[in-house]
Design a protein around this motif. Structure first.
Motif, PDB file in Angstrom:
ATOM      1  N   LEU A 104      11.189   0.462  -9.296  1.00  0.00           N
ATOM      2  CA  LEU A 104      11.000  -0.697  -8.409  1.00  0.00           C
ATOM      3  C   LEU A 104      12.234  -1.586  -8.403  1.00  0.00           C
ATOM      4  N   GLY A 105      12.916  -1.655  -9.554  1.00  0.00           N
ATOM      5  CA  GLY A 105      14.148  -2.438  -9.637  1.00  0.00           C
ATOM      6  C   GLY A 105      15.200  -1.899  -8.686  1.00  0.00           C
ATOM      7  N   LEU A 106      15.349  -0.563  -8.670  1.00  0.00           N
ATOM      8  CA  LEU A 106      16.341   0.063  -7.791  1.00  0.00           C
ATOM      9  C   LEU A 106      15.989  -0.133  -6.316  1.00  0.00           C
ATOM     10  N   ILE A 107      14.701   0.011  -6.022  1.00  0.00           N
ATOM     11  CA  ILE A 107      14.251  -0.150  -4.631  1.00  0.00           C
ATOM     12  C   ILE A 107      14.541  -1.561  -4.143  1.00  0.00           C
ATOM     13  N   LYS A 108      14.309  -2.499  -5.038  1.00  0.00           N
ATOM     14  CA  LYS A 108      14.533  -3.899  -4.685  1.00  0.00           C
ATOM     15  C   LYS A 108      16.026  -4.167  -4.518  1.00  0.00           C
ATOM     16  N   PRO A 120       9.389   1.133   1.696  1.00  0.00           N
ATOM     17  CA  PRO A 120       8.642   2.252   1.121  1.00  0.00           C
ATOM     18  C   PRO A 120       8.611   3.482   2.021  1.00  0.00           C
ATOM     19  N   ASP A 121       8.649   3.294   3.329  1.00  0.00           N
ATOM     20  CA  ASP A 121       8.570   4.487   4.182  1.00  0.00           C
ATOM     21  C   ASP A 121       9.945   5.151   4.380  1.00  0.00           C
ATOM     22  N   GLU A 122      10.971   4.590   3.754  1.00  0.00           N
ATOM     23  CA  GLU A 122      12.283   5.234   3.859  1.00  0.00           C
ATOM     24  C   GLU A 122      12.782   5.752   2.507  1.00  0.00           C
ATOM     25  N   LEU A 123      11.839   5.842   1.568  1.00  0.00           N
ATOM     26  CA  LEU A 123      12.209   6.330   0.242  1.00  0.00           C
ATOM     27  C   LEU A 123      12.657   7.784   0.280  1.00  0.00           C
ATOM     28  N   LEU A 124      13.727   8.101  -0.436  1.00  0.00           N
ATOM     29  CA  LEU A 124      14.195   9.478  -0.498  1.00  0.00           C
ATOM     30  C   LEU A 124      13.536  10.235  -1.654  1.00  0.00           C
ATOM     31  N   VAL A 180      19.756   9.625 -13.728  1.00  0.00           N
ATOM     32  CA  VAL A 180      19.262  10.591 -12.749  1.00  0.00           C
ATOM     33  C   VAL A 180      18.392   9.883 -11.705  1.00  0.00           C
ATOM     34  N   LEU A 181      17.568   8.963 -12.181  1.00  0.00           N
ATOM     35  CA  LEU A 181      16.695   8.236 -11.255  1.00  0.00           C
ATOM     36  C   LEU A 181      17.534   7.484 -10.215  1.00  0.00           C
ATOM     37  N   ARG A 182      18.616   6.925 -10.680  1.00  0.00           N
ATOM     38  CA  ARG A 182      19.485   6.184  -9.750  1.00  0.00           C
ATOM     39  C   ARG A 182      20.016   7.099  -8.631  1.00  0.00           C
ATOM     40  N   VAL A 183      20.517   8.270  -8.995  1.00  0.00           N
ATOM     41  CA  VAL A 183      21.021   9.162  -7.931  1.00  0.00           C
ATOM     42  C   VAL A 183      19.893   9.681  -7.057  1.00  0.00           C
ATOM     43  N   MET A 184      18.717   9.864  -7.664  1.00  0.00           N
ATOM     44  CA  MET A 184      17.577  10.313  -6.852  1.00  0.00           C
ATOM     45  C   MET A 184      17.227   9.257  -5.812  1.00  0.00           C
ATOM     46  N   VAL A 185      17.230   7.990  -6.222  1.00  0.00           N
ATOM     47  CA  VAL A 185      16.908   6.916  -5.284  1.00  0.00           C
ATOM     48  C   VAL A 185      17.975   6.837  -4.194  1.00  0.00           C
ATOM     49  N   ARG A 220       0.801  -1.214   0.000  1.00  0.00           N
ATOM     50  CA  ARG A 220       0.000   0.000   0.000  1.00  0.00           C
ATOM     51  C   ARG A 220       0.837   1.268   0.000  1.00  0.00           C
ATOM     52  N   GLY A 221       2.043   1.183   0.561  1.00  0.00           N
ATOM     53  CA  GLY A 221       2.938   2.344   0.543  1.00  0.00           C
ATOM     54  C   GLY A 221       3.309   2.706  -0.883  1.00  0.00           C
ATOM     55  N   LEU A 222       3.708   1.688  -1.638  1.00  0.00           N
ATOM     56  CA  LEU A 222       4.121   1.933  -3.023  1.00  0.00           C
ATOM     57  C   LEU A 222       2.952   2.344  -3.903  1.00  0.00           C
ATOM     58  N   SER A 223       1.781   1.762  -3.652  1.00  0.00           N
ATOM     59  CA  SER A 223       0.672   2.117  -4.537  1.00  0.00           C
ATOM     60  C   SER A 223       0.209   3.547  -4.258  1.00  0.00           C
ATOM     61  N   ALA A 224       0.300   3.976  -3.015  1.00  0.00           N
ATOM     62  CA  ALA A 224      -0.039   5.374  -2.716  1.00  0.00           C
ATOM     63  C   ALA A 224       0.945   6.296  -3.450  1.00  0.00           C
TER      64      ALA A 224
END
Ligand code: ADP
Ligand code: MG
Length: 521
Positions: free
Chosen positions: A395-399, A405-409, A435-440, A334-338
């Motif tokens: 999602l690949g990077l998060i994995k 999900p609650d610690e996403l930057l 850019v997405l990689r550095v953002m994550v 639910r964190g990710l879907s929000a």
């Protein structure tokens, strides 16, 4: 002859209420100290009286409505009598004849009933067998029990059912249903029967012929208890089905009994036989009034049912054209879907009033796909682009980095901003990925990163033209080959320009420029 497995599940879930089922003691599943959340009622002192927790009743009713069951207008509690050290009163208040809910269906499996009871205390046994300790924090917690019809045909389906029920309970806020914490516990009733060749029962869903239709009758069932993970549900049933088939194949009979699951050995073991089955001497609980429910009450509750997992699956797939794998990840988290829904609504808002470079209406994207502009609606393509970055890259990077999900930057606004930059052709897809990689990894907004990393799309045509000319003069052989009609050589030249611009130029633009300049040379 072939064998067909038949499975019925009995699932218990601790409900998420503030207080216990029949007293004001706290319902705190995270309490670490034993025997803190107790009172004379839940530790069974004589002379105390239970009071029904209305919230618990409502939660079970909501589960019933979510599964299409029928809320019983009349319901009451019964006493189930047995002796065990975790049960201080010597009986459990449960429901027998008049459960709160009858019927219902989940994933094609018919629900028999859903009732409400109280949980028992927790026993902790000394590994050397010298003593046992008892913690009554859990005693008297509201416990929902759901029983299915024997409609399940394989271990995998049983696991799927249990996982889906867990989601439904979580969506409803009825239970956290965390299996590791014992908030959801499964028992599986398993039997096998012989069916004539070609008459094997269908799997799951509507096509499943009933047992009667198949012409077979159910085999002797074995109840497997203590399944505390989805993996255990699947493994234990698989094991049990094999064991029963082997027994029948060697001419023996399956004994009707209760078996346990040994997690380490991965096998079931006999716990008690049918002969030693309990007689619980059920009778109506004299200390509690029977309950009656009006249509009005039921309709009020129905209006409170939120979007359910299956509805969400359909909506996500339809609204954003997400693929099945992505949909499943979002439905389960639910964190990710929000997060995703916020990204999508940012994009929607932006697209709804936008004119893009070249005076085009919303979202003729920087996707180098021939004929793209003819493809369906612009908005749809934008979601698809966002969905691709979200499901494969993000999602690949998060994995990869195991970020909860609650610690996403990265926040949804920044993510949407990145997608907008691609759409506006400010960055190429190559750059977007970096850019997405550095953002994550470090957070921050994409435009700042693009600037810092010097990755802005080279859209200054004079600058780009200079680079293109340089590449042409340094690669005369390829230029000649291209002039002779070799398309690969053009591709090579595009690659060289990309290299010079660190991937920050649009390949389509480069191609056009190259062709123009070479043609004019
Ligand atoms: P009991 O009286 O032994 O508790 P129930 O009829 O209440 O048995 O059924 C308990 C569970 O066992 C239900 O989930 C039901 O679907 C399942 N069940 C009943 N018969 C069979 C069978 N032959 N094989 C597999 N499961 C069964
Ligand atoms: Mg039963």
């Amino acid at each position: 002859m072939e064998y067909q497995a038949t499975i019925g599940l009995e699932i218990h879930a601790e409900l998420r209420t503030k207080t216990k089922m029949f007293c004001a003691s706290k319902n705190d599943p995270d309490e670490k100290h034993p025997n803190v959340n107790i009172c004379p009622v839940c530790i069974g002192h004589p002379g105390t009286l239970p009071v029904i927790n209305e919230e618990a009743v409502k939660l079970v009713h909501k589960v019933g409505l979510a599964l299409g069951g029928e809320i019983q207008k009349f319901s009451r509690f019964d006493r189930k009598n047995y002796f065990y050290p975790d049960l201080p009163k010597g009986y459990q208040i449960s429901q027998y004849k008049h459960p709160l809910v009858l019927g219902g269906n989940l994933k094609g499996v018919r629900i028999t009933r859903i009732h409400l009871e109280e949980d028992a205390g927790k026993l902790i046994h000394d590994p050397n067998g010298k003593f046992s300790l008892v913690d009554f924090n859990r005693a008297g917690l509201p416990l929902m029990e759901l029983v299915t019809e024997p409609d399940i045909k394989s271990a995998k389906e049983a696991k799927n059912f249990a996982e889906e029920l867990q989601l439904v309970l979580q969506y409803l806020g009825a239970s956290d249903a965390n299996m590791e914490k014992g908030q959801m516990r499964c028992e599986a009733n398993v039997s096998v029967m012989k069916v004539p060749h070609g008459k094997t029962l269908g799997v799951f869903g509507d096509s499943t012929p009933s047992v009667e239709e198949s012409g077979a009758s159910l085999g002797t069932k074995v109840e497997v208890k203590n399944l505390n993970s989805f993996r255990a549900v699947e493994r234990a049933i698989d094991y049990e089905v094999k064991r029963q088939i082997e027994l029948l194949e060697s001419g023996k009979k399956v004994a009707q009994e209760t078996r346990g699951w040994n997690e380490n050995k991965e096998e079931t073991f006999s716990q008690r036989s049918k002969e030693s089955a309990h007689d619980y001497r059920y009778f109506p609980e004299p200390d509690l009034p029977p309950m009656e429910f009006t249509n009005e009450y039921i309709e009020e509750l129905r209006a409170e049912i939120p979007e359910l997992p299956e509805q969400k699956r359909n909506r996500l797939a339809e609204e954003y054209k997400l693929d099945a794998k992505a949909v499943e990840i979002l439905v389960k988290d639910r964190g990710l879907s929000a997060f995703w829904e916020k990204v999508a609504s940012e994009l929607r808002e932006w697209l709804s009033g936008k004119t893009l470079p070249g005076g085009k209406k919303p979202g003729f994207l920087a996707v180098s796909k021939p004929g793209f502009e003819e493809l369906g609606s612009v908005e749809e393509e934008s979601y698809k682009l966002a969905a691709n970055y979200f499901t494969s890259d993000f999602l690949g990077l998060i994995k990869e980095k195991e970020i909860p999900p609650d610690e996403l930057l990265v926040d949804p606004e920044n993510f949407a901003e990145l997608i907008k930059m691609i759409i506006k052709k400010e960055i190429t897809s190559r750059v977007a990925k970096d850019v997405l990689r550095v953002m994550v990894e470090q957070g921050g907004d994409p435009s700042t990163w693009v600037e810092k990393m010097g990755l802005g799309q080279v859209s200054d045509s004079a600058q780009l033209e200079a680079i293109v000319k340089k590449v042409i003069s340094e690669n005369q052989k390829a230029v000649e080959d291209f002039k002779k009609g070799k398309q690969q050589s053009l591709q090579f030249l595009v690659g060289q320009v990309m290299k010079e611009t660190k991937g920050a130029a649009n390949p389509e633009v480069i191609r056009t420029l190259l062709t123009k300049i070479i043609g004019g040379v």
